[in-house]
Design a protein around this motif. Structure first.
Motif, PDB file in Angstrom:
ATOM      1  N   TYR A  85       0.801  -1.220   0.000  1.00  0.00           N
ATOM      2  CA  TYR A  85       0.000   0.000   0.000  1.00  0.00           C
ATOM      3  C   TYR A  85       0.839   1.278   0.000  1.00  0.00           C
ATOM      4  O   TYR A  85       0.342   2.342  -0.324  1.00  0.00           O
ATOM      5  N   LYS A  86       2.121   1.195   0.326  1.00  0.00           N
ATOM      6  CA  LYS A  86       2.999   2.362   0.280  1.00  0.00           C
ATOM      7  C   LYS A  86       3.758   2.474  -1.043  1.00  0.00           C
ATOM      8  O   LYS A  86       4.446   3.470  -1.280  1.00  0.00           O
ATOM      9  N   ASP A  87       3.617   1.478  -1.893  1.00  0.00           N
ATOM     10  CA  ASP A  87       4.430   1.399  -3.105  1.00  0.00           C
ATOM     11  C   ASP A  87       3.765   2.108  -4.280  1.00  0.00           C
ATOM     12  O   ASP A  87       2.570   1.908  -4.531  1.00  0.00           O
ATOM     13  N   VAL A  88       4.537   2.889  -5.012  1.00  0.00           N
ATOM     14  CA  VAL A  88       3.993   3.583  -6.186  1.00  0.00           C
ATOM     15  C   VAL A  88       3.629   2.600  -7.290  1.00  0.00           C
ATOM     16  O   VAL A  88       2.842   2.930  -8.188  1.00  0.00           O
ATOM     17  N   ASP A  89       4.186   1.399  -7.247  1.00  0.00           N
ATOM     18  CA  ASP A  89       3.907   0.414  -8.291  1.00  0.00           C
ATOM     19  C   ASP A  89       2.911  -0.651  -7.839  1.00  0.00           C
ATOM     20  O   ASP A  89       2.952  -1.794  -8.306  1.00  0.00           O
ATOM     21  N   LEU A  90       1.984  -0.282  -6.932  1.00  0.00           N
ATOM     22  CA  LEU A  90       0.959  -1.221  -6.495  1.00  0.00           C
ATOM     23  C   LEU A  90       0.221  -1.833  -7.675  1.00  0.00           C
ATOM     24  O   LEU A  90      -0.150  -3.012  -7.661  1.00  0.00           O
ATOM     25  N   CYS A  91       0.014  -1.048  -8.731  1.00  0.00           N
ATOM     26  CA  CYS A  91      -0.732  -1.525  -9.901  1.00  0.00           C
ATOM     27  C   CYS A  91      -0.030  -2.681 -10.608  1.00  0.00           C
ATOM     28  O   CYS A  91      -0.648  -3.365 -11.432  1.00  0.00           O
ATOM     29  N   ASN A  92       1.246  -2.907 -10.313  1.00  0.00           N
ATOM     30  CA  ASN A  92       1.960  -4.041 -10.896  1.00  0.00           C
ATOM     31  C   ASN A  92       1.643  -5.348 -10.181  1.00  0.00           C
ATOM     32  O   ASN A  92       1.952  -6.431 -10.692  1.00  0.00           O
ATOM     33  N   TYR A  93       1.027  -5.234  -8.999  1.00  0.00           N
ATOM     34  CA  TYR A  93       0.749  -6.419  -8.195  1.00  0.00           C
ATOM     35  C   TYR A  93      -0.729  -6.786  -8.164  1.00  0.00           C
ATOM     36  O   TYR A  93      -1.078  -7.921  -7.845  1.00  0.00           O
ATOM     37  N   ILE A  94      -1.575  -5.815  -8.489  1.00  0.00           N
ATOM     38  CA  ILE A  94      -3.013  -6.064  -8.447  1.00  0.00           C
ATOM     39  C   ILE A  94      -3.707  -5.146  -9.444  1.00  0.00           C
ATOM     40  O   ILE A  94      -3.245  -4.026  -9.698  1.00  0.00           O
ATOM     41  N   ASP A  95      -4.801  -5.621 -10.015  1.00  0.00           N
ATOM     42  CA  ASP A  95      -5.563  -4.824 -10.980  1.00  0.00           C
ATOM     43  C   ASP A  95      -6.266  -3.692 -10.236  1.00  0.00           C
ATOM     44  O   ASP A  95      -7.018  -3.935  -9.288  1.00  0.00           O
ATOM     45  N   ILE A  96      -6.003  -2.463 -10.657  1.00  0.00           N
ATOM     46  CA  ILE A  96      -6.592  -1.313  -9.949  1.00  0.00           C
ATOM     47  C   ILE A  96      -7.360  -0.420 -10.930  1.00  0.00           C
ATOM     48  O   ILE A  96      -7.199  -0.488 -12.135  1.00  0.00           O
ATOM     49  N   ASP A  97      -8.186   0.442 -10.338  1.00  0.00           N
ATOM     50  CA  ASP A  97      -9.003   1.386 -11.093  1.00  0.00           C
ATOM     51  C   ASP A  97      -8.573   2.804 -10.714  1.00  0.00           C
ATOM     52  O   ASP A  97      -8.689   3.187  -9.553  1.00  0.00           O
ATOM     53  N   ASP A  98      -8.069   3.571 -11.659  1.00  0.00           N
ATOM     54  CA  ASP A  98      -7.709   4.969 -11.375  1.00  0.00           C
ATOM     55  C   ASP A  98      -8.414   5.918 -12.337  1.00  0.00           C
ATOM     56  O   ASP A  98      -7.926   7.009 -12.626  1.00  0.00           O
ATOM     57  N   TYR A  99      -9.617   5.521 -12.785  1.00  0.00           N
ATOM     58  CA  TYR A  99     -10.362   6.306 -13.769  1.00  0.00           C
ATOM     59  C   TYR A  99     -10.581   7.736 -13.317  1.00  0.00           C
ATOM     60  O   TYR A  99     -10.314   8.684 -14.058  1.00  0.00           O
ATOM     61  N   PHE A 100     -11.096   7.913 -12.101  1.00  0.00           N
ATOM     62  CA  PHE A 100     -11.441   9.261 -11.636  1.00  0.00           C
ATOM     63  C   PHE A 100     -10.217  10.169 -11.552  1.00  0.00           C
ATOM     64  O   PHE A 100     -10.335  11.382 -11.717  1.00  0.00           O
ATOM     65  N   PHE A 101      -9.059   9.609 -11.285  1.00  0.00           N
ATOM     66  CA  PHE A 101      -7.868  10.430 -11.130  1.00  0.00           C
ATOM     67  C   PHE A 101      -7.361  10.985 -12.456  1.00  0.00           C
ATOM     68  O   PHE A 101      -6.520  11.879 -12.484  1.00  0.00           O
ATOM     69  N   ASN A 102      -7.917  10.471 -13.563  1.00  0.00           N
ATOM     70  CA  ASN A 102      -7.491  10.926 -14.890  1.00  0.00           C
ATOM     71  C   ASN A 102      -8.619  11.514 -15.731  1.00  0.00           C
ATOM     72  O   ASN A 102      -8.354  12.090 -16.794  1.00  0.00           O
TER      73      ASN A 102
END
Length: 262
Positions: free
Chosen positions: A234-251
């Motif tokens: 949870y502290k890692d900037v590359d969390l998305c490399n370990y689990i499928d994530i959704d960042d739609y709203f942030f973009n």
């Protein structure tokens, strides 16, 4: 700084600042803590609590003696209902209102009446988040990793549906939203119904752009595999490399938000 909304009673699992959902006065979490449990935990480590239920008059009456006991032992109160600002020391309040703190004018309005700690929306773009940070003196929080809370109602929506259709079903259901086809979690509890995105939302890849903001990790409503991965990274900037994530709203900017004037 990181805060973790814990999902079980094994407090020793968490090294970071912990947030405990208060039993009977919170909704949408996996685990709730009674007054006595919070008092016991506070004797061992710093404790923050969350109270995110909408309050009726009777709720405000019944919670007051609980708040009176907690005021001296709890570090921060993450609260949704503004009625609680009459009970909690202002310097201990973290305002946690979904869909309200979506621009710096809203944040500054709360700041000017003495509420200095505010959780901003996690349906904002990264540029909107940075704009708020640039234009306020408030101490900002944002949920960095969670299954996003999309809606909360005091109504028992699943029970009403089953009663209307004369069918039976689980109080926790997974459905697909009709237009986007994205899976959602509908979770009914005694005091209402909450709808969550079934995909984990994360802004970890933007950590380096959001210096000075406090991050909240909410572990509720994740399965065991998801929770283990999030706890590890949870502290890692590359969390998305370990689990499928959704960042739609942030973009992708939402054209209309609650409280905006046209």
């Amino acid at each position: 700084m990181f805060y973790v909304i814990v999902n079980n009673k094994s407090i020793d699992l968490y090294e970071e600042e912990i947030i405990l959902p208060l039993k009977d006065y919170s909704i949408g979490f996996d685990t709730y803590f009674s007054l006595e449990e919070i008092k016991e935990i506070s004797s061992k480590r710093k404790v923050n609590i969350i109270i995110n239920r909408f309050m009726h008059k009777n709720d405000l009456i019944s919670i007051k003696p609980i708040i009176d006991e907690l005021n001296s032992i709890v570090n921060l109160f993450f609260i949704e209902d503004l009625g609680l600002t009459n009970y909690v020391n202002k310097d201990k309040i973290v305002l946690f209102q979904s869909h309200i703190a979506n621009n710096y004018n809203a944040v500054n309005a709360f700041y000017n009446i003495g509420i200095k700690n505010i959780v901003i929306n996690n349906d904002l773009t990264i540029e909107e988040i940075k704009e708020i940070r640039k234009n306020t003196k408030a101490n900002l929080f944002i949920i960095s990793t969670s299954k996003t809370n999309l809606m909360y109602s005091r109504r028992k929506l699943l029970s009403s549906y089953y009663d209307h259709t004369n069918t039976n079903g689980e109080m926790i259901r997974n459905i697909k939203e009709m237009i986007s086809k994205k899976p959602l979690i509908i979770k009914e509890e005694d005091k209402g119904t909450v709808i969550f995105n079934d995909k984990i939302t994360s802004l970890n890849k933007y950590f380096n752009e959001l210096e000075g903001i406090n991050f909240i990790v909410n572990l509720s409503n994740m399965n065991n595999e998801e929770r283990e991965i999030v706890m590890k990274h949870y502290k890692d900037v590359d969390l998305c490399n370990y689990i499928d994530i959704d960042d739609y709203f942030f973009n992708n900017k939402i054209i209309y938000k609650v409280g905006e004037r046209k």
